[in-house]
Design a protein around this motif. Structure first.
Motif, PDB file in Angstrom:
ATOM      1  N   GLU A  22       0.283   4.827 -20.619  1.00  0.00           N
ATOM      2  CA  GLU A  22      -0.355   5.677 -19.454  1.00  0.00           C
ATOM      3  C   GLU A  22       0.303   5.227 -18.176  1.00  0.00           C
ATOM      4  O   GLU A  22       0.294   3.927 -17.741  1.00  0.00           O
ATOM      5  CB  GLU A  22      -1.638   5.586 -19.232  1.00  0.00           C
ATOM      6  CG  GLU A  22      -2.334   6.750 -18.328  1.00  0.00           C
ATOM      7  CD  GLU A  22      -3.723   6.529 -18.087  1.00  0.00           C
ATOM      8  OE1 GLU A  22      -4.241   7.310 -17.212  1.00  0.00           O
ATOM      9  OE2 GLU A  22      -4.459   5.819 -18.805  1.00  0.00           O
ATOM     10  N   ILE A  23       1.126   6.104 -17.415  1.00  0.00           N
ATOM     11  CA  ILE A  23       1.667   5.465 -16.090  1.00  0.00           C
ATOM     12  C   ILE A  23       1.042   6.057 -15.066  1.00  0.00           C
ATOM     13  O   ILE A  23       0.770   7.250 -14.836  1.00  0.00           O
ATOM     14  CB  ILE A  23       3.284   5.948 -16.145  1.00  0.00           C
ATOM     15  CG1 ILE A  23       3.741   5.430 -17.379  1.00  0.00           C
ATOM     16  CG2 ILE A  23       3.906   5.469 -14.837  1.00  0.00           C
ATOM     17  CD1 ILE A  23       5.462   5.907 -17.558  1.00  0.00           C
ATOM     18  N   ARG A  24       0.455   5.198 -14.426  1.00  0.00           N
ATOM     19  CA  ARG A  24      -0.399   5.656 -12.985  1.00  0.00           C
ATOM     20  C   ARG A  24       0.200   5.413 -11.740  1.00  0.00           C
ATOM     21  O   ARG A  24       0.995   4.473 -11.638  1.00  0.00           O
ATOM     22  CB  ARG A  24      -1.754   4.985 -13.117  1.00  0.00           C
ATOM     23  CG  ARG A  24      -2.697   5.216 -14.383  1.00  0.00           C
ATOM     24  CD  ARG A  24      -4.036   4.669 -14.210  1.00  0.00           C
ATOM     25  NE  ARG A  24      -4.765   4.654 -15.502  1.00  0.00           N
ATOM     26  CZ  ARG A  24      -5.940   4.235 -15.649  1.00  0.00           C
ATOM     27  NH1 ARG A  24      -6.409   3.052 -14.766  1.00  0.00           N
ATOM     28  NH2 ARG A  24      -6.791   4.489 -16.641  1.00  0.00           N
TER      29      ARG A  24
ATOM     30  N   THR B 129      -5.758   3.676 -23.178  1.00  0.00           N
ATOM     31  CA  THR B 129      -7.321   3.604 -23.495  1.00  0.00           C
ATOM     32  C   THR B 129      -7.649   5.048 -23.695  1.00  0.00           C
ATOM     33  O   THR B 129      -7.894   5.750 -22.666  1.00  0.00           O
ATOM     34  CB  THR B 129      -8.105   2.577 -22.660  1.00  0.00           C
ATOM     35  OG1 THR B 129      -7.434   1.515 -22.568  1.00  0.00           O
ATOM     36  CG2 THR B 129      -9.485   2.598 -23.151  1.00  0.00           C
ATOM     37  N   LEU B 130      -7.982   5.439 -24.834  1.00  0.00           N
ATOM     38  CA  LEU B 130      -8.512   6.864 -25.250  1.00  0.00           C
ATOM     39  C   LEU B 130     -10.079   6.760 -24.766  1.00  0.00           C
ATOM     40  O   LEU B 130     -10.850   5.835 -25.067  1.00  0.00           O
ATOM     41  CB  LEU B 130      -8.378   6.982 -26.801  1.00  0.00           C
ATOM     42  CG  LEU B 130      -6.968   7.277 -27.272  1.00  0.00           C
ATOM     43  CD1 LEU B 130      -6.712   7.461 -28.587  1.00  0.00           C
ATOM     44  CD2 LEU B 130      -6.203   8.527 -26.241  1.00  0.00           C
ATOM     45  N   THR B 131     -10.397   7.957 -24.477  1.00  0.00           N
ATOM     46  CA  THR B 131     -11.968   7.922 -24.308  1.00  0.00           C
ATOM     47  C   THR B 131     -12.356   8.275 -25.874  1.00  0.00           C
ATOM     48  O   THR B 131     -11.768   8.552 -26.862  1.00  0.00           O
ATOM     49  CB  THR B 131     -12.324   9.216 -23.535  1.00  0.00           C
ATOM     50  OG1 THR B 131     -11.921  10.314 -24.210  1.00  0.00           O
ATOM     51  CG2 THR B 131     -11.601   9.208 -22.269  1.00  0.00           C
ATOM     52  N   THR B 132     -13.790   8.112 -25.981  1.00  0.00           N
ATOM     53  CA  THR B 132     -14.587   8.165 -27.332  1.00  0.00           C
ATOM     54  C   THR B 132     -14.147   9.539 -27.919  1.00  0.00           C
ATOM     55  O   THR B 132     -13.974   9.727 -28.832  1.00  0.00           O
ATOM     56  CB  THR B 132     -16.051   7.704 -27.120  1.00  0.00           C
ATOM     57  OG1 THR B 132     -15.932   6.446 -26.576  1.00  0.00           O
ATOM     58  CG2 THR B 132     -16.706   7.653 -28.536  1.00  0.00           C
TER      59      THR B 132
ATOM     60  N   LYS C  19      -2.860  -4.530 -26.378  1.00  0.00           N
ATOM     61  CA  LYS C  19      -4.014  -3.781 -26.528  1.00  0.00           C
ATOM     62  C   LYS C  19      -4.322  -2.854 -25.602  1.00  0.00           C
ATOM     63  O   LYS C  19      -3.810  -2.742 -24.411  1.00  0.00           O
ATOM     64  CB  LYS C  19      -5.245  -4.924 -26.567  1.00  0.00           C
ATOM     65  CG  LYS C  19      -5.067  -5.875 -27.823  1.00  0.00           C
ATOM     66  CD  LYS C  19      -6.314  -6.960 -27.665  1.00  0.00           C
ATOM     67  CE  LYS C  19      -6.224  -7.934 -29.080  1.00  0.00           C
ATOM     68  NZ  LYS C  19      -4.864  -8.513 -29.112  1.00  0.00           N
ATOM     69  N   PRO C  20      -5.252  -1.765 -25.867  1.00  0.00           N
ATOM     70  CA  PRO C  20      -5.583  -0.763 -24.974  1.00  0.00           C
ATOM     71  C   PRO C  20      -5.974  -1.438 -23.733  1.00  0.00           C
ATOM     72  O   PRO C  20      -7.007  -2.191 -23.566  1.00  0.00           O
ATOM     73  CB  PRO C  20      -6.802  -0.019 -25.615  1.00  0.00           C
ATOM     74  CG  PRO C  20      -6.544  -0.225 -27.062  1.00  0.00           C
ATOM     75  CD  PRO C  20      -5.789  -1.473 -27.123  1.00  0.00           C
ATOM     76  N   GLY C  21      -5.575  -1.010 -22.527  1.00  0.00           N
ATOM     77  CA  GLY C  21      -5.686  -1.471 -21.108  1.00  0.00           C
ATOM     78  C   GLY C  21      -4.916  -2.556 -20.615  1.00  0.00           C
ATOM     79  O   GLY C  21      -4.721  -2.742 -19.498  1.00  0.00           O
TER      80      GLY C  21
ATOM     81  N   VAL D  11     -15.249   0.462 -32.663  1.00  0.00           N
ATOM     82  CA  VAL D  11     -14.317  -0.210 -32.106  1.00  0.00           C
ATOM     83  C   VAL D  11     -14.002  -0.008 -30.636  1.00  0.00           C
ATOM     84  O   VAL D  11     -13.820  -0.737 -29.917  1.00  0.00           O
ATOM     85  CB  VAL D  11     -13.014  -0.145 -33.119  1.00  0.00           C
ATOM     86  CG1 VAL D  11     -11.925  -0.786 -32.275  1.00  0.00           C
ATOM     87  CG2 VAL D  11     -13.252  -0.726 -34.558  1.00  0.00           C
ATOM     88  N   LEU D  12     -13.795   1.470 -30.258  1.00  0.00           N
ATOM     89  CA  LEU D  12     -13.469   1.489 -28.772  1.00  0.00           C
ATOM     90  C   LEU D  12     -14.639   1.168 -28.035  1.00  0.00           C
ATOM     91  O   LEU D  12     -14.033   0.558 -26.811  1.00  0.00           O
ATOM     92  CB  LEU D  12     -13.324   2.973 -28.701  1.00  0.00           C
ATOM     93  CG  LEU D  12     -12.810   3.586 -27.218  1.00  0.00           C
ATOM     94  CD1 LEU D  12     -11.528   2.782 -26.926  1.00  0.00           C
ATOM     95  CD2 LEU D  12     -12.541   5.289 -27.470  1.00  0.00           C
TER      96      LEU D  12
END
Length: 228
Positions: free
Chosen positions: A67-69, A78-81, A32-34, A218-219
Motif C-alpha cells: 500500500e502506498i500512502r 495489512t488487510l482488514t478481517t 510482515k503486514p504493516g 492470525v490477522l
C-alpha cells in the motif's frame, strides 16, 4: 558493486527483479503486514537507483501486496478481517473449481504425484516442521492448479493466493492446524481419484473456508502485535 540501472529495458528488468525479491520476502514473512518499505534502504539493498524501486513498489501495490500512502510512503499491506475473509471465500471457490476439473482431467501419473505430495505434507506436519509443511502444501495446491488444465483459472487463483499466502503461512503455526490440513487434503485426494467432481469441489471449499477462520485469528494477532 553493481552499476545503477535507471532507464529503458534495464530499468524494467531491474524492477522485475526487485518485485520478485520483495514478493518472496512478503510471502515468506520476512516482511510482515504493516512493515514500511523505505525507498532509500531498498535502493541500497539492491544497489540500484530509486527509479526501479519506485516502479517495483507500484507493481506490488497493483497486486495488492503493498500500500502506498501519500506523505507516508509504502508499506506491506495489512488487510482488514472482512477483506481477508472475503478473499478466502473467493479462493475457496476457485480452488474448488480446480479440484472439480482435476477429478475430470488428471491422469494416473498426476494422481500418484498429488498423493505423494500430501504424504510429504502429512510427514512434515507430524514432525512439526512448519517450513517444510508450508513448502509441501504449496506444491500440493500447485499440482491441483496444474491438473485443472485451465490456464486462465490457474492465473487468477495464483494471483489471489499470493495476496493471502502471507497469512496462510502464519496459519501453519497454529496448534494442530498442519495435521488437520493434511487430513483435509486426503479427502480431496480421494475424491479426485474417484472422479467425484462435486465431492472434490466441496472438500476443497470446506478446507479453504476453515483456513479463512484461522486466517482471521492470525490477522487479529498481527494487528495486536503492530499496536505495541
Amino acid at each position: 558493486m553493481q552499476r545503477q540501472l535507471v532507464s529503458g529495458k534495464e530499468t524494467a528488468s531491474t524492477a522485475a527483479t526487485v518485485v520478485e525479491a520483495l514478493e518472496d520476502d512478503i510471502l515468506h514473512s520476512v516482511l510482515k503486514p504493516g512493515d514500511r518499505l523505505d525507498e532509500q534502504a531498498l535502493a541500497k539493498r539492491f544497489q540500484v537507483s530509486r527509479t526501479p524501486i519506485r516502479e517495483a513498489l507500484r507493481d506490488l501495490a497493483s497486486s495488492g501486496l503493498v500500500e502506498i500512502r501519500r506523505n507516508q510512503g509504502a508499506m506491506v499491506r495489512t488487510l482488514t478481517t472482512t477483506e481477508l475473509i472475503e478473499m478466502f471465500q473467493v479462493v475457496a471457490e476457485l480452488e474448488g473449481l480446480c479440484c472439480r476439473l482435476c477429478a475430470r482431467r488428471m491422469n494416473d501419473a498426476e494422481l500418484a504425484e498429488i498423493r505423494r505430495l500430501n504424504e510429504v505434507c502429512d510427514e512434515r506436519a507430524r514432525a512439526n516442521d512448519h517450513d517444510g509443511f508450508f513448502a509441501a502444501n504449496n506444491l500440493f495446491h500447485e499440482m491441483i492448479y496444474d491438473g485443472s488444465r485451465n490456464a486462465y483459472l490457474q492465473e487468477e487463483v495464483r494471483k489471489l493466493r499470493n495476496r493471502v499466502n502471507v497469512y496462510r503461512r502464519h496459519i501453519s503455526f497454529q496448534p494442530r492446524r498442519m495435521v488437520r490440513s493434511a487430513a483435509e487434503h486426503w479427502k480431496i485426494v480421494e475424491a479426485i481419484e474417484k472422479g467425484e467432481e462435486e465431492a472434490a469441489h466441496n472438500h476443497m471449499r470446506e478446507h479453504v473456508d476453515l483456513l479463512a477462520g484461522s486466517a482471521a485469528d492470525v490477522l487479529l494477532a498481527l494487528e495486536a502485535r503492530n499496536r505495541k
